[in-house]
Design a protein around this motif. Sequence first.
Motif, PDB file in Angstrom:
ATOM      1  N   GLN A 202     -42.095 -36.205  -7.637  1.00 14.48           N
ATOM      2  CA  GLN A 202     -43.123 -36.388  -6.615  1.00 14.48           C
ATOM      3  C   GLN A 202     -43.417 -37.860  -6.341  1.00 14.48           C
ATOM      4  O   GLN A 202     -43.567 -38.264  -5.186  1.00 14.48           O
ATOM      5  CB  GLN A 202     -44.410 -35.678  -7.045  1.00 14.48           C
ATOM      6  N   GLU A 203     -43.512 -38.674  -7.365  1.00 13.95           N
ATOM      7  CA  GLU A 203     -43.813 -40.089  -7.164  1.00 13.95           C
ATOM      8  C   GLU A 203     -42.687 -40.788  -6.413  1.00 13.95           C
ATOM      9  O   GLU A 203     -42.931 -41.592  -5.505  1.00 13.95           O
ATOM     10  CB  GLU A 203     -44.062 -40.770  -8.512  1.00 13.95           C
ATOM     11  N   TRP A 205     -40.539 -39.353  -4.366  1.00 20.44           N
ATOM     12  CA  TRP A 205     -40.564 -38.858  -2.984  1.00 20.44           C
ATOM     13  C   TRP A 205     -41.588 -39.601  -2.145  1.00 20.44           C
ATOM     14  O   TRP A 205     -41.297 -40.024  -1.016  1.00 20.44           O
ATOM     15  CB  TRP A 205     -40.882 -37.353  -2.975  1.00 20.44           C
ATOM     16  N   ARG A 206     -42.789 -39.778  -2.650  1.00 17.33           N
ATOM     17  CA  ARG A 206     -43.853 -40.403  -1.854  1.00 17.33           C
ATOM     18  C   ARG A 206     -43.524 -41.834  -1.475  1.00 17.33           C
ATOM     19  O   ARG A 206     -43.986 -42.336  -0.444  1.00 17.33           O
ATOM     20  CB  ARG A 206     -45.176 -40.366  -2.630  1.00 17.33           C
ATOM     21  N   ALA A 214     -42.408 -32.511   1.551  1.00 16.24           N
ATOM     22  CA  ALA A 214     -42.186 -32.631   0.114  1.00 16.24           C
ATOM     23  C   ALA A 214     -40.936 -31.856  -0.297  1.00 16.24           C
ATOM     24  O   ALA A 214     -40.561 -30.878   0.350  1.00 16.24           O
ATOM     25  CB  ALA A 214     -43.403 -32.096  -0.641  1.00 16.24           C
ATOM     26  N   GLU A 216     -40.430 -29.680  -2.537  1.00 19.98           N
ATOM     27  CA  GLU A 216     -40.648 -28.241  -2.738  1.00 19.98           C
ATOM     28  C   GLU A 216     -40.758 -27.489  -1.412  1.00 19.98           C
ATOM     29  O   GLU A 216     -40.395 -26.313  -1.322  1.00 19.98           O
ATOM     30  CB  GLU A 216     -41.887 -27.990  -3.606  1.00 19.98           C
TER      31      GLU A 216
END
Length: 357
Positions: A202-203, A205-206, A214, A216
């Motif tokens: 997640q980090e 990706w952002r 995202a 997912e």
Amino acid sequence: MRWDNLTDPTGSTDPGDGRGEHGRTPDAALFGADAVTSRTIDTPEFAGVTFHEIRARSIVNRVPGASRMPFEWTVNPYRGCTHACVYCFARNTHRYLDLDTGLGFDSQIVVKVNAPALLRHQLGSRRWHGDHIAMGTNVDCYQRAEGRYRLMPGILEALRDYANPFSILTKGTLILRDLPLLRQAAEVTDVGVSVSVGFVDQELWRTVEPGTPAPERRLDVVRALTDAGVGCGVLMAPVIPFLGDRPEQLRATVRAVARAGATSVTPLVLHLRPGAREWFMSWLAAHHPYLVRRYERLYAEGAYAPKWYQRRVTRQVHELAEEFGIGPSRAQQRRRVPEPAPAPLDGPPTPTQLTFM
């Protein structure tokens, strides 16, 4: 901004313009300044984005002969991309418009508003022989702009009506809007769909893909397509050295891909072409300065990581894919979407280094 003199540096051709077999004059402009309308949209979704609406003169583009692509023709209804991926190899194409390859690529979006009608005309030309057409290989045809301009339904309808084989690569969830058209097209021709998911961190990706859905959510697309009978593979791209290549990161990504029901997974290590390289290295210096020298060494020979590194990542992903029951897709394999159950895949294919975004 350079419009009048713009020619396509990739060697694209117009199969329907009547000036020779699959060709137009080498210095023919893609469009003229009188065909350009620039708009800014006052909504939060498009804050800071300018759309340049143009009437293109050609939409079916020939891939240069020296390319690594496993296809010869592409359709790209947009230039520039609000996904804002810091590594995007297509950034350099904005240079041909005298536009910035950094923030300009993310916010100055060229929209070929006549793409559906032009494609239908070109597919109907006697000079066109029904070759496979790839989409999403330059910038994403399902980026946010597509929600406003809705070019893909007309494009898919033309491909369906001419039973022309095609494939789509996307990071966008908007492709689900066109699921009925994909199924209709698959009844008359070969259709391939792949979703790009390089990692599930997640980090990461952002910071490197700030404008994309995202990971997912993209895997939800894979799941939805598969549940609808549309076989969907995953291009695991890019695998980012020193940031997304740890064994536990690769394992988490392949596991998530398998759980989404992907028919295949094909890894692709980050490559840094001119335009993308400068922007990515600037981002790296700001966010991970301790990695700058390591990247300079790893990419000292050019745009691609060394073969030994690519092979190591590919081997790791293939071993994980086998463990989780999926495998790499054959580069030129085109699956017909079945009705109602997915068609079985052929034997294990050979991995290929593709240069998709």
